[in-house]
Design a protein around this motif. Structure first.
Motif, short mmCIF file in Angstrom:
data_model
loop_
_atom_site.label_atom_id
_atom_site.label_comp_id
_atom_site.label_asym_id
_atom_site.label_seq_id
_atom_site.Cartn_x
_atom_site.Cartn_y
_atom_site.Cartn_z
N GLY A 165 9.43 6.51 9.21
CA GLY A 165 9.03 6.04 10.43
C GLY A 165 8.68 6.69 11.69
O GLY A 165 7.82 6.44 12.24
N ALA A 166 9.63 7.75 11.78
CA ALA A 166 9.45 8.57 13.31
C ALA A 166 8.12 9.22 13.19
O ALA A 166 7.45 9.41 13.99
CB ALA A 166 10.42 9.46 13.26
N HIS A 167 7.73 9.66 11.78
CA HIS A 167 6.60 10.39 11.66
C HIS A 167 5.33 9.47 12.06
O HIS A 167 4.47 9.74 12.45
CB HIS A 167 6.36 11.07 10.22
N GLY A 168 5.26 8.16 11.53
CA GLY A 168 4.60 7.23 11.68
C GLY A 168 4.05 7.03 13.01
O GLY A 168 3.33 6.77 13.77
N GLU A 169 5.47 6.84 14.04
CA GLU A 169 5.38 6.81 15.22
C GLU A 169 4.41 7.81 16.03
O GLU A 169 3.51 7.54 16.74
CB GLU A 169 6.68 6.66 16.10
N MET A 170 4.88 8.92 15.37
CA MET A 170 4.10 10.20 16.01
C MET A 170 2.49 9.92 15.65
O MET A 170 1.56 10.26 16.59
CB MET A 170 4.47 11.47 15.40
N THR A 201 14.00 6.76 18.28
CA THR A 201 12.95 7.74 17.88
C THR A 201 11.70 7.24 18.89
O THR A 201 10.60 8.26 18.97
CB THR A 201 12.61 7.39 16.69
N ASN A 202 11.56 6.20 19.24
CA ASN A 202 10.46 5.71 20.29
C ASN A 202 10.32 6.71 21.52
O ASN A 202 9.27 7.39 21.71
CB ASN A 202 10.40 4.29 20.51
N PRO A 203 11.26 6.80 22.34
CA PRO A 203 11.02 7.55 23.54
C PRO A 203 10.87 9.05 22.91
O PRO A 203 10.37 9.94 23.61
CB PRO A 203 12.30 7.48 24.32
N CYS A 271 3.81 -1.14 18.20
CA CYS A 271 4.77 -1.72 17.64
C CYS A 271 5.74 -1.15 16.66
O CYS A 271 5.01 -0.66 15.69
CB CYS A 271 4.28 -3.25 16.99
N ASP A 272 6.96 -0.90 16.80
CA ASP A 272 7.77 -0.23 15.92
C ASP A 272 8.07 -1.16 14.83
O ASP A 272 8.73 -2.26 15.21
CB ASP A 272 9.00 0.13 16.59
N GLY A 273 7.63 -1.22 13.62
CA GLY A 273 7.71 -2.08 12.70
C GLY A 273 8.82 -1.93 11.68
O GLY A 273 8.64 -2.35 10.45
N MET A 293 1.13 0.18 14.18
CA MET A 293 2.49 -0.10 13.93
C MET A 293 2.78 0.74 12.69
O MET A 293 2.39 0.71 11.65
CB MET A 293 2.88 -1.96 13.63
N HIS A 294 4.23 1.40 12.48
CA HIS A 294 4.52 1.99 11.43
C HIS A 294 5.40 0.95 10.57
O HIS A 294 6.06 0.25 10.97
CB HIS A 294 5.40 3.24 11.67
N ILE A 295 5.29 1.07 9.15
CA ILE A 295 5.99 0.45 8.44
C ILE A 295 6.97 1.30 7.53
O ILE A 295 6.25 2.21 6.84
CB ILE A 295 5.08 -0.29 7.35
N ASN A 296 8.07 0.87 7.63
CA ASN A 296 8.96 1.89 6.99
C ASN A 296 8.96 1.30 5.32
O ASN A 296 10.01 0.22 5.21
CB ASN A 296 10.68 1.65 7.26
N LEU A 297 8.31 1.87 4.53
CA LEU A 297 8.39 1.18 3.08
C LEU A 297 9.79 1.62 2.46
O LEU A 297 10.20 0.67 1.63
CB LEU A 297 7.54 2.30 2.20
N HIS A 298 10.61 2.34 3.10
CA HIS A 298 12.18 2.54 2.67
C HIS A 298 13.03 1.52 3.38
O HIS A 298 14.00 1.57 2.96
CB HIS A 298 12.50 3.99 2.85
N LYS A 299 12.33 0.85 4.15
CA LYS A 299 13.32 -0.42 4.62
C LYS A 299 12.71 -1.78 3.87
O LYS A 299 13.45 -2.27 2.97
CB LYS A 299 13.33 -0.37 6.16
N THR A 300 11.58 -2.17 4.62
CA THR A 300 11.02 -3.54 4.01
C THR A 300 10.73 -3.50 2.46
O THR A 300 11.08 -4.46 1.79
CB THR A 300 9.86 -3.87 4.74
C1 PLP Z 1 14.75 3.54 11.16
C2 PLP Z 1 13.92 3.10 12.24
C3 PLP Z 1 13.05 3.95 12.82
C4 PLP Z 1 12.69 5.41 12.39
O1 PLP Z 1 12.62 5.41 10.93
P1 PLP Z 1 12.77 6.87 10.17
O2 PLP Z 1 11.88 6.44 8.70
O3 PLP Z 1 14.34 6.95 9.99
O4 PLP Z 1 12.17 7.79 10.62
C5 PLP Z 1 12.33 3.48 13.89
N1 PLP Z 1 12.51 2.50 14.54
C6 PLP Z 1 13.51 1.77 14.21
C7 PLP Z 1 13.85 0.44 14.95
C8 PLP Z 1 14.14 1.78 13.11
O5 PLP Z 1 15.25 1.16 12.50
#
Ligand code: PLP
Length: 538
Positions: A165-170, A201-203, A271-273, A293-300
């Protein structure tokens, strides 16, 4: 690291387990809770699990630097090694053991079919340097996942390579910076707006890329204060980084107004996804005016995370940002699937004048995670994904409704995928959010997210996800209700401060562990600071 800290804590008199129980056994074990020594403490010099032939005599070509001392590795038999690591593995709390209510992290079940598919020889044995002609199926798999991600988000492009996710933000913020550069506005637009409830991670991402972060306050409904946002927008603003649903577990109901205001000011909408699990199949972020928007495959999309594996954070991009997407991407032409590398033009880069921002990581992204995510998506289908979001939101609202008379919800009204409480219900009890969380460990639960988001005092953020059975949620709720009532009785502060009582370790000095981690074991005859290599040479 933590282990050795624990041990010194135990030696210095702080209770290890329930002191009286521990004293009751010769071994220090408590039933199946084994008191596990460090592997270095268990090892015996010269013991080994393998028979190696005598090495051939060789001439020393190391100019006198050949090691003469012991190498200092622990010597163990094979059963000792197996038992050590099996015992360690049993000390983890895991998603496969029970409710894991860690808010914002979407700790949901990882279906085994994902694992099965990821281990198929044709997928599990791939090497990223294989000739492209031998990995046609793998490239098609990446392309299919990309297609799903674009369809589910309503966005025209996706960068697959970011590793988390954080890498996607970058990645997304670099694309925004590149787009501003192409417009000749990079120097002027230096500010990134981030709501106060933003994930850290956003700021951090914005600051790492040289932007100045300006916080936007929340209103009393836990949403972005639109008036404050509009006032902050100006010719110096590059982007807003906003999570929807936000980290208070609430849908930003004025999202369309927000995105219009941001675009009218010439800025981009990141958008933080990470909270996509709450809306997948129900809302397409592209329809809300999101630019990336990044998508955390490891979450959703249920690929293992935390201790379970690496993440993956593909970033979907709007038409305006697509030309700046990083290399590589997958294309299909007359000769089949191919990997477009440095020098390839994006379909619309000529028109917008964009230059891809280069590579973000080696190879093409997290192939194992792509496979798991696609297996998850295809086994659910579009209707199943929609139900995921609906059930996740239902579970969170169930937890919220069943706890709201004994705990204090931070905001009124229904929530999305996570239920946020503040510490109002603990006021004047002498029990803090931390004590409450530690008491949950005795009840067999991993605590919820604590003290985040920061906009809520003593926050307790519970994300049950869609993957828990109602009976399991009911037991979890019963445990929390009982703890809340005990805390409020006003007579149990001492007991809460002493929790956890039943865990192998009790209160750890978390600050000391973070500030002065003990990363290296030393034998007692090798004082701290002594370098075994150097000593050997001497
Ligand atoms: C988990 C999360 C991140 C960061 O994702 P990573 O995969 O841990 O780098 C960013 N924003 C929100 C709202 C999160 O829940």
């Amino acid at each position: 690291m933590v282990q050795s800290l624990d041990r010194s804590q135990g030696r210095s008199g702080a209770p290890v387990g329930a002191a009286s129980d521990a004293a009751a056994t010769v071994t220090g074990n408590r039933a199946l809770q084994i008191e596990e020594k460090l592997i270095f403490e268990q090892g015996q010099p010269g013991r080994t699990g393998v028979d190696l032939p005598e090495p051939p005599k060789v001439k020393d070509r190391l100019n006198g630097l050949r090691r003469i001392g012991e190498i200092g590795l622990p010597g163990l038999s094979e059963p000792q090694v197996v038992q050590h690591y099996t015992r360690l593995s049993q000390k983890n709390y895991a998603i496969d053991m029970g409710v894991y209510p860690l808010g914002s992290c979407t700790m949901k079940h990882n279906p085994r079919i994902n694992e099965k598919v990821a281990r198929l020889p044709g997928i599990g044995d791939l090497h990223p340097l294989q000739p492209v002609s031998t990995v046609q199926g793998a490239l098609e798999l990446i392309d299919q996942l990309a297609h799903w991600l674009k369809t589910l988000t309503g966005m025209p492009a996706v960068a697959m390579s970011p590793a988390a996710g954080a890498h996607g933000e970058m990645c997304g913020m670099m694309a925004i910076a590149a787009a501003l550069e192409a417009r000749g506005e990079r120097k002027q637009r230096t500010v990134v707006l981030a709501p106060e409830s933003a994930h850290g991670t956003n700021p951090a991402t914005a600051a790492a890329l040289g932007f100045t972060v300006k916080p936007i306050p929340a209103n009393d409904r836990g949403r972005v204060d639109l008036a404050a946002l509009t006032a902050a927008l100006g010719p110096d603003v590059a982007a807003i980084m906003l999570t929807n649903p936000n980290t208070c577990g609430l849908f930003e109901s004025e999202i369309i107004e927000i995105s219009k205001a941001v675009h009218a000011a010439g800025a981009f909408f990141y958008c933080d996804g990470a909270n996509f699990n709450a809306i997948v199949g129900r809302v397409r972020p592209g329809d809300l005016g999101v630019d990336c928007m990044h998508i955390n495959l490891h979450k959703t999309f249920s690929t293992p995370h935390g201790g379970g594996g690496p993440g993956a954070g593909p970033v979907v991009l709007s038409q305006a940002l697509a030309p700046f997407a990083p290399y590589p991407w997958i294309v299909k032409d007359g000769s089949g699937w191919r990997i477009a590398e440095e020098g390839s033009a994006t379909p619309n880069s000529a028109r917008i004048g964009g230059t891809p921002l280069g590579r973000l990581k080696a190879f093409h992204g997290q192939m194992g995670m792509f496979t798991r995510a696609l297996a998850y998506i295809m086994s659910h289908g579009a209707d199943g994904l929609r139900q995921v979001a609906e059930d996740a939101v239902l579970s969170a609202n169930y937890v919220k409704a069943r706890l709201q008379d004994v705990m204090t919800p931070a905001f009124d009204g229904p929530c999305m995928h996570e239920a946020l409480f503040d510490d109002g219900f603990l006021k004047d009890t002498g029990v803090s959010t931390l004590d409450f969380a530690k008491a949950m460990i005795d009840e067999g639960y991993h605590p919820m997210t604590m003290y985040f988001p920061l906009v809520v005092h003593g926050a307790l953020l519970i994300e049950p996800t869609e993957s828990q059975a109602k009976e399991d949620l009911d037991l979890f709720i019963a445990a929390l209700r009982s703890l809340a009532e005990r805390a409020k009785s006003g007579t149990e502060a001492e007991a809460f401060k002493a929790a956890p009582r039943l865990a192998p370790r009790r209160r750890l000095d978390e600050t000391l562990a973070a500030r002065k981690p003990v990363l290296r074991w030393r034998p007692s005859n090798n004082p701290p600071g002594g370098d075994p290599l150097k000593q050997a040479a001497e």
